[in-house]
Design an enzyme around this catalytic site. Structure first.
Site, PDB file in Angstrom:
ATOM      1  N   LYS A  22       6.323  30.126   2.959  1.00  0.00           N
ATOM      2  CA  LYS A  22       7.755  29.809   3.075  1.00  0.00           C
ATOM      3  C   LYS A  22       8.357  30.349   4.379  1.00  0.00           C
ATOM      4  O   LYS A  22       9.047  29.636   5.094  1.00  0.00           O
ATOM      5  CB  LYS A  22       8.502  30.414   1.875  1.00  0.00           C
ATOM      6  N   ASN A  23       8.083  31.628   4.673  1.00  0.00           N
ATOM      7  CA  ASN A  23       8.761  32.251   5.804  1.00  0.00           C
ATOM      8  C   ASN A  23       8.225  31.798   7.161  1.00  0.00           C
ATOM      9  O   ASN A  23       8.806  32.130   8.196  1.00  0.00           O
ATOM     10  CB  ASN A  23       8.693  33.779   5.689  1.00  0.00           C
ATOM     11  N   CYS A 116      23.632  40.272   1.119  1.00  0.00           N
ATOM     12  CA  CYS A 116      22.899  39.628   0.027  1.00  0.00           C
ATOM     13  C   CYS A 116      22.386  40.712  -0.897  1.00  0.00           C
ATOM     14  O   CYS A 116      22.625  41.894  -0.658  1.00  0.00           O
ATOM     15  CB  CYS A 116      21.774  38.758   0.552  1.00  0.00           C
ATOM     16  N   ARG A 121      22.731  42.624   5.851  1.00  0.00           N
ATOM     17  CA  ARG A 121      21.721  42.077   6.755  1.00  0.00           C
ATOM     18  C   ARG A 121      22.439  41.451   7.943  1.00  0.00           C
ATOM     19  O   ARG A 121      22.776  40.281   7.936  1.00  0.00           O
ATOM     20  CB  ARG A 121      20.861  41.052   6.031  1.00  0.00           C
ATOM     21  N   ASP A 124      23.350  40.610  14.405  1.00  0.00           N
ATOM     22  CA  ASP A 124      23.723  40.983  15.777  1.00  0.00           C
ATOM     23  C   ASP A 124      22.584  40.766  16.781  1.00  0.00           C
ATOM     24  O   ASP A 124      22.825  40.362  17.920  1.00  0.00           O
ATOM     25  CB  ASP A 124      24.201  42.445  15.810  1.00  0.00           C
ATOM     26  N   LEU A 125      21.349  41.005  16.354  1.00  0.00           N
ATOM     27  CA  LEU A 125      20.227  40.868  17.296  1.00  0.00           C
ATOM     28  C   LEU A 125      20.004  39.404  17.686  1.00  0.00           C
ATOM     29  O   LEU A 125      19.638  39.108  18.824  1.00  0.00           O
ATOM     30  CB  LEU A 125      18.940  41.452  16.700  1.00  0.00           C
ATOM     31  N   ASP A 304       8.589  42.798   1.469  1.00  0.00           N
ATOM     32  CA  ASP A 304       8.583  41.713   0.477  1.00  0.00           C
ATOM     33  C   ASP A 304       7.547  41.920  -0.636  1.00  0.00           C
ATOM     34  O   ASP A 304       7.462  41.106  -1.561  1.00  0.00           O
ATOM     35  CB  ASP A 304       8.335  40.360   1.167  1.00  0.00           C
ATOM     36  N   ARG A 396      12.966  29.907  -5.455  1.00  0.00           N
ATOM     37  CA  ARG A 396      13.247  29.817  -4.015  1.00  0.00           C
ATOM     38  C   ARG A 396      11.962  29.999  -3.211  1.00  0.00           C
ATOM     39  O   ARG A 396      11.815  29.430  -2.141  1.00  0.00           O
ATOM     40  CB  ARG A 396      14.231  30.912  -3.602  1.00  0.00           C
TER      41      ARG A 396
HETATM   42  C1  UD1 Z   1      12.493  38.127   7.242  1.00  0.00           C
HETATM   43  C2  UD1 Z   1      12.025  37.492   5.953  1.00  0.00           C
HETATM   44  C3  UD1 Z   1      12.247  38.444   4.781  1.00  0.00           C
HETATM   45  C4  UD1 Z   1      11.611  39.789   5.061  1.00  0.00           C
HETATM   46  C5  UD1 Z   1      12.083  40.336   6.409  1.00  0.00           C
HETATM   47  C6  UD1 Z   1      11.370  41.622   6.819  1.00  0.00           C
HETATM   48  C7  UD1 Z   1      12.372  35.137   6.314  1.00  0.00           C
HETATM   49  C8  UD1 Z   1      13.137  33.919   5.971  1.00  0.00           C
HETATM   50  N1  UD1 Z   1      12.764  36.279   5.729  1.00  0.00           N
HETATM   51  O1  UD1 Z   1      13.900  38.319   7.124  1.00  0.00           O
HETATM   52  O2  UD1 Z   1      11.681  37.856   3.620  1.00  0.00           O
HETATM   53  O3  UD1 Z   1      11.980  40.692   4.045  1.00  0.00           O
HETATM   54  O4  UD1 Z   1      11.837  39.369   7.450  1.00  0.00           O
HETATM   55  O5  UD1 Z   1      10.014  41.413   6.916  1.00  0.00           O
HETATM   56  O6  UD1 Z   1      11.425  35.107   7.062  1.00  0.00           O
HETATM   57  N2  UD1 Z   1      18.388  43.441  11.561  1.00  0.00           N
HETATM   58  C9  UD1 Z   1      19.489  43.846  12.290  1.00  0.00           C
HETATM   59  N3  UD1 Z   1      20.133  42.898  13.040  1.00  0.00           N
HETATM   60  C10 UD1 Z   1      19.714  41.603  13.097  1.00  0.00           C
HETATM   61  C11 UD1 Z   1      18.576  41.218  12.370  1.00  0.00           C
HETATM   62  C12 UD1 Z   1      17.936  42.161  11.600  1.00  0.00           C
HETATM   63  O7  UD1 Z   1      19.893  44.998  12.246  1.00  0.00           O
HETATM   64  O8  UD1 Z   1      20.340  40.801  13.814  1.00  0.00           O
HETATM   65  C13 UD1 Z   1      17.674  44.455  10.741  1.00  0.00           C
HETATM   66  C14 UD1 Z   1      17.658  44.089   9.242  1.00  0.00           C
HETATM   67  O9  UD1 Z   1      18.845  44.524   8.594  1.00  0.00           O
HETATM   68  C15 UD1 Z   1      16.430  44.807   8.770  1.00  0.00           C
HETATM   69  C16 UD1 Z   1      15.476  44.702   9.981  1.00  0.00           C
HETATM   70  O10 UD1 Z   1      16.303  44.398  11.095  1.00  0.00           O
HETATM   71  O11 UD1 Z   1      16.708  46.168   8.546  1.00  0.00           O
HETATM   72  C17 UD1 Z   1      14.414  43.656   9.856  1.00  0.00           C
HETATM   73  O12 UD1 Z   1      14.988  42.435   9.426  1.00  0.00           O
HETATM   74  P1  UD1 Z   1      14.406  41.026   9.898  1.00  0.00           P
HETATM   75  O13 UD1 Z   1      12.987  41.201  10.312  1.00  0.00           O
HETATM   76  O14 UD1 Z   1      15.340  40.426  10.881  1.00  0.00           O
HETATM   77  O15 UD1 Z   1      14.490  40.190   8.565  1.00  0.00           O
HETATM   78  P2  UD1 Z   1      14.763  38.649   8.424  1.00  0.00           P
HETATM   79  O16 UD1 Z   1      14.200  37.914   9.580  1.00  0.00           O
HETATM   80  O17 UD1 Z   1      16.188  38.428   8.041  1.00  0.00           O
END
Ligand code: UD1
Length: 417
Positions: A22-23, A116, A121, A124-125, A304, A396
């Protein structure tokens, strides 16, 4: 609303097959927007999240046909650049259209994803990355509005390793002018899979499998066909189901190299594991031993699989500790597992799991995708009947999980309550 009715047994055995990831598929579907024409993805399961992404891409102007395990995405006529609130609020991964829309149309309007069930979540990045590539980003009326007359290559260092931000930056940079370097990029297999897809489309990307990615922008990309990688989280969930059983279980159609740390932890827990090319056989001959887990970015232990591994540890012979450094508040499953008479306490972000002799069936409620998987695993081995409600969460990310689990002897049925 559907729910699962489970009669527990620790006698699961046989072979269980893993579907596509899925991811990896979600961002690859969005990446199809980058190249006008028809791309074809195979090994695509039937999941609610993929339907939500297909719905979003159709709104944007793509034509999508998903039949069997093949999905065709025709993005010849992309005309609309908005990801509306109804879809983003259902699925945060909708943010994946940001990079491709900016690259293809020079504009994207994406509803701001809220929090969520697994905690705050931020995005910003993602926003900093597209800004570094020359986009102007405004937040207005609950929407991210990004515009760019032309994206330009840049040096980007992510403060935190982020799967989503790395992928969005990649998808924006492949059509940008000049060179982009991403530092501290995420190395999850799903990121590698997106890179592989983009390279097939004609993108120039170096550094796959490392934390530094160099992208040289190209003028055009082309539609392609690719088989989707197996879902390591689904595979991991089934391996843990096997670890909880007293009999051997074989997880097939998986990629063992993506599951190294989980297999290490399962061996530490006393499981015997045999790896073949694309399958893993697991057997727990004796008692389950307690094992501490800290979740980390890949190749560390995946967040996960934290909830599912906790379900296993509820039956260990001793005490262990679990911490989630990726999503520190991702412990909604603790109170539900305790309803099944697990013994878990939570203090300052650390879960202490004291193994019990047996879990006891009860009514529980799924709170998020992976938490629901943990409750199903616990129900599979609990004494008596477990009812898991709100299983739309599990649909999902797991394709017909109850049918797959029945194939290894689980007594689980779906009921429309
Ligand atoms: C993806 C996966 C999710 C998994 C996660 C971590 C998908 C659709 N989802 O989520 O199932 O649990 O990777 O392996 O692929 N963060 C920030 N700012 C940002 C983005 C992220 O601070 O703009 C932080 C998040 O809060 C978290 C960390 O970075 O603490 C890692 O998150 P991230 O790898 O971005 O997760 P997702 O891509 O949302």
């Amino acid at each position: 609303m559907d729910r699962f009715i489970i009669e527990g047994t620790r006698e699961l055995t046989g072979e269980i097959k893993v579907s596509g990831a899925k991811n990896a598929i979600l961002p690859i579907m969005a990446a199809c927007l980058l190249a006008p024409g028809k791309s074809v993805l195979t090994n695509v399961p039937n999941l609610i999240d993929l339907k939500t992404m297909a719905h979003l891409l159709r709104i944007i102007g793509a034509r999508i046909d998903h039949s069997g395990d093949t999905m065709m995405i025709d993005s010849s006529d992309i005309c609309f650049f908005e990801a509306p609130y109804e879809l983003v609020s259902k699925m945060r991964a909708s943010i994946y259209v940001l990079g491709p829309l900016l690259a293809r149309l020079g504009e994207a309007r994406v509803s701001f994803p809220g929090g969520c069930a697994i905690g705050t979540r931020p995005v910003d990045l993602h926003l900093k990355a597209v800004e570094a590539l020359g986009a102007t980003v405004k937040i207005e009326h609950g929407y991210i509005h990004a515009t760019a007359s032309a994206l330009k290559g840049a040096q980007i260092r992510f403060e935190i390793s982020s799967v989503g931000a790395t992928i969005n930056a990649l998808m924006a940079a492949v059509l940008a002018e000049g060179e982009t370097v991403l530092n501290n990029a995420a190395m999850e297999p799903e990121v590698d899979s997106v890179i592989e897809f983009l390279i097939k489309m004609g993108a120039l990307i170096e550094g796959k499998g490392s934390t530094t990615l160099k992208i040289t922008g190209v003028k055009h990309l082309f539609p392609v066909e690719m088989k989707m990688i197996p879902d390591r989280i689904e595979a991991g969930t089934f391996l843990i189901a096997g670890a909880m059983s007293r009999k051997p279980v074989t997880v097939s159609n998986c990629e063992p190299s993506h599951l190294t740390i989980l297999m290490e932890k399962l061996r530490e827990a006393g499981c015997e594991i045999d790896v073949k090319d694309h399958s893993i056989r697991i057997h727990t001959p004796g008692e389950i031993k307690p094992v501490n887990v800290i979740t980390l970015p890949y190749p560390g232990f995946p967040t996960d699989l934290q909830a599912q591994f906790m379900a296993l540890m509820t039956l260990s012979q001793g005490i262990c500790f679990m911490e989630d450094t990726i999503f520190p508040d991702r412990f909604m499953h603790v109170s539900e597992l305790n309803r099944l008479q697990a013994d878990i306490t939570l203090s300052r972000g650390i879960a202490t799991i004291k193994g019990v002799k047996a879990l006891s069936g009860a009514e529980v409620m799924a709170t998020d995708l992976r938490a629901s998987a943990a409750l199903v695993l616990a129900g599979l081995v609990a004494k008596g009947k477990t009812i898991v409600s709100r299983i739309y969460h599990i649909d999902r990310g797991y394709d017909r999980i109850e049918e797959k689990l029945r194939s290894i002897g689980a007594n689980i049925i779906r009921e429309n309550a």
